[in-house]
Structure formats: C-alpha cells, structure tokens
Design a protein around this motif. Sequence first.
Motif, mmCIF file in Angstrom:
data_model
loop_
_atom_site.group_PDB
_atom_site.id
_atom_site.type_symbol
_atom_site.label_atom_id
_atom_site.label_comp_id
_atom_site.label_asym_id
_atom_site.label_seq_id
_atom_site.Cartn_x
_atom_site.Cartn_y
_atom_site.Cartn_z
ATOM 1 N N VAL A 127 -5.241 -7.333 5.208
ATOM 2 C CA VAL A 127 -3.871 -6.846 5.026
ATOM 3 C C VAL A 127 -3.681 -6.310 3.607
ATOM 4 C CG1 VAL A 127 -1.464 -7.604 4.825
ATOM 5 C CG2 VAL A 127 -2.785 -8.210 6.828
ATOM 6 N N MET A 128 -4.212 -7.037 2.631
ATOM 7 C CA MET A 128 -4.080 -6.595 1.240
ATOM 8 C C MET A 128 -4.821 -5.278 1.011
ATOM 9 S SD MET A 128 -4.330 -10.260 -0.703
ATOM 10 C CE MET A 128 -4.082 -9.616 -2.349
ATOM 11 N N LEU A 129 -6.015 -5.161 1.552
ATOM 12 C CA LEU A 129 -6.778 -3.926 1.406
ATOM 13 C C LEU A 129 -6.041 -2.746 2.047
ATOM 14 C CD1 LEU A 129 -9.386 -2.536 0.464
ATOM 15 C CD2 LEU A 129 -10.372 -3.111 2.686
ATOM 16 N N ALA A 177 -2.633 -2.807 10.071
ATOM 17 C CA ALA A 177 -1.255 -3.292 9.925
ATOM 18 C C ALA A 177 -0.852 -3.298 8.454
ATOM 19 C CB ALA A 177 -1.122 -4.687 10.520
ATOM 20 N N GLY A 178 -1.786 -3.646 7.571
ATOM 21 C CA GLY A 178 -1.507 -3.604 6.138
ATOM 22 C C GLY A 178 -1.135 -2.201 5.688
ATOM 23 N N MET A 179 -1.803 -1.196 6.252
ATOM 24 C CA MET A 179 -1.441 0.190 5.954
ATOM 25 C C MET A 179 -0.022 0.485 6.449
ATOM 26 S SD MET A 179 -4.796 2.370 6.922
ATOM 27 C CE MET A 179 -6.393 1.951 6.307
ATOM 28 N N GLY A 180 0.266 0.024 7.647
ATOM 29 C CA GLY A 180 1.615 0.223 8.190
ATOM 30 C C GLY A 180 2.667 -0.426 7.309
ATOM 31 N N PHE A 181 2.402 -1.645 6.870
ATOM 32 C CA PHE A 181 3.331 -2.328 5.965
ATOM 33 C C PHE A 181 3.482 -1.553 4.659
ATOM 34 C CE2 PHE A 181 2.231 -6.463 8.210
ATOM 35 C CZ PHE A 181 3.499 -6.654 8.734
ATOM 36 N N GLY A 221 6.782 0.301 2.785
ATOM 37 C CA GLY A 221 7.260 -0.222 1.502
ATOM 38 C C GLY A 221 7.536 -1.714 1.509
ATOM 39 N N THR A 222 6.877 -2.447 2.371
ATOM 40 C CA THR A 222 7.076 -3.891 2.468
ATOM 41 C C THR A 222 6.379 -4.585 1.302
ATOM 42 O OG1 THR A 222 7.036 -3.612 4.856
ATOM 43 C CG2 THR A 222 6.860 -5.843 4.044
ATOM 44 N N ARG A 223 6.997 -5.641 0.794
ATOM 45 C CA ARG A 223 6.410 -6.388 -0.322
ATOM 46 C C ARG A 223 5.130 -7.082 0.135
ATOM 47 N NH1 ARG A 223 10.292 -10.243 -3.183
ATOM 48 N NH2 ARG A 223 8.301 -10.641 -4.173
ATOM 49 N N LEU A 224 4.062 -6.877 -0.610
ATOM 50 C CA LEU A 224 2.745 -7.396 -0.253
ATOM 51 C C LEU A 224 2.708 -8.917 -0.254
ATOM 52 C CD1 LEU A 224 -0.209 -6.987 0.447
ATOM 53 C CD2 LEU A 224 -0.686 -6.739 -1.992
ATOM 54 N N ILE A 225 3.332 -9.552 -1.209
ATOM 55 C CA ILE A 225 3.285 -11.020 -1.289
ATOM 56 C C ILE A 225 3.928 -11.655 -0.054
ATOM 57 C CG2 ILE A 225 5.415 -11.259 -2.646
ATOM 58 C CD1 ILE A 225 2.262 -13.363 -3.131
ATOM 59 N N THR A 226 5.014 -11.074 0.423
ATOM 60 C CA THR A 226 5.675 -11.593 1.625
ATOM 61 C C THR A 226 4.772 -11.453 2.841
ATOM 62 O OG1 THR A 226 7.788 -10.900 0.681
ATOM 63 C CG2 THR A 226 7.773 -11.441 3.017
#
Length: 190
Positions: free
Chosen positions: A51-53, A125-129, A133-138
Amino acid sequence: MNLIEILIISVGLSLDVYAVVVCQGAVLLKIERIKLLKMSLIFCIWQVAAVMLGHFVTCFPYLAVAAENMRSIWYLISVIIFMALGVYMLYKAWKNEVILERLSDINYKQLCVAACFTSIDALFAGMGFGFLGTRLITVALSILIVTALFVVLGLYTGFRLGYEQKTKAYGVGGALLLISAFDVIFKYMV
C-alpha cells in the motif's frame, strides 16, 4: 476518503489474505501462537509495504503535478483500480479452485510467496488511495490492523471449518471493493 471508506477497502483487500490463511488453517494439526504471530507479521508487512509503495508511486513529481491538472482523470483511474480488483476477487470466488486438504505444517517460504501475491491488490489500492489524496498513515494503520485481525480469523476459521470458506471471502471482498468503486464515483466524480 473518510475512515469508514478506508476501512471498507481495507476489509475488501484483507479478505484476499483471509482466503489464503483459511486454506493454511485447514491443514494444521494445531494452532500455535508463535506460528500465528509469524503469519500475521508476514502478511501485515507485505500488505502495508505494498500500500505504501502504491501510494508513493503517486507522489512522483510528474504525477503530483499531473494530478492537480487532471484530478477527474485520476479519480476515474481510482474507480477503475477498485472495480478491477473487485471483479478479480469475484472471479476467484466463482472459479472456486479445489484444494486437497491434508495435514501439514506451515511452509514459510510458500507463505511469503502467497503474501507477495495477495499484496499485489494492495499495491494497486495504494495507488487508488494516492490518487484520491488519502492520508498514507491512516491507510497504512487501517491495513495493518485489519490484516492482522483477518489472519487470526482466517487461521481459526480454516482450522475449524475447512477451506470452503475461502470462496465466500473472495465474494464478499470483491463486493466490498465494487461498493468502494461506486462510492468514489458518487462522492468524487458526480
């Protein structure tokens, strides 16, 4: 995205992990805490890293500038990602692969490969987030907590009920990801 939407997507992604762990639980003679902890760590690390990547890919300077100029196109790409993941999981539920159930121990090498393959969904999904503009930590905390919970639930479900539960998990996960795609359409594009 708000926390409820992030949790729904996290559950949808973690149901893929759940299905894999159900199959592993179905072949164990007994569940040991240390093995459960190792399995949770393996899947959590892979899911969060993916997700982070995926999120970081959207932070490249070119994509960041393009995202501001073409926000509606990135929303559409997010919808396509979530829909494709949902359809893929529904296909896996429909395909319903048969697994030979016989007692064995955990093969951590195979488990790492399975964790890698299940995290491919999380990468997209991480790309979609990121495009939303979703906060990564959340997102990362949500994926971490939900994945750990679903590893424990999956192992015990497989141990008690057998591998047949994986098909239901794929179906529910696919439906949740499709619901998330429609949520993005109605919330961000309309």
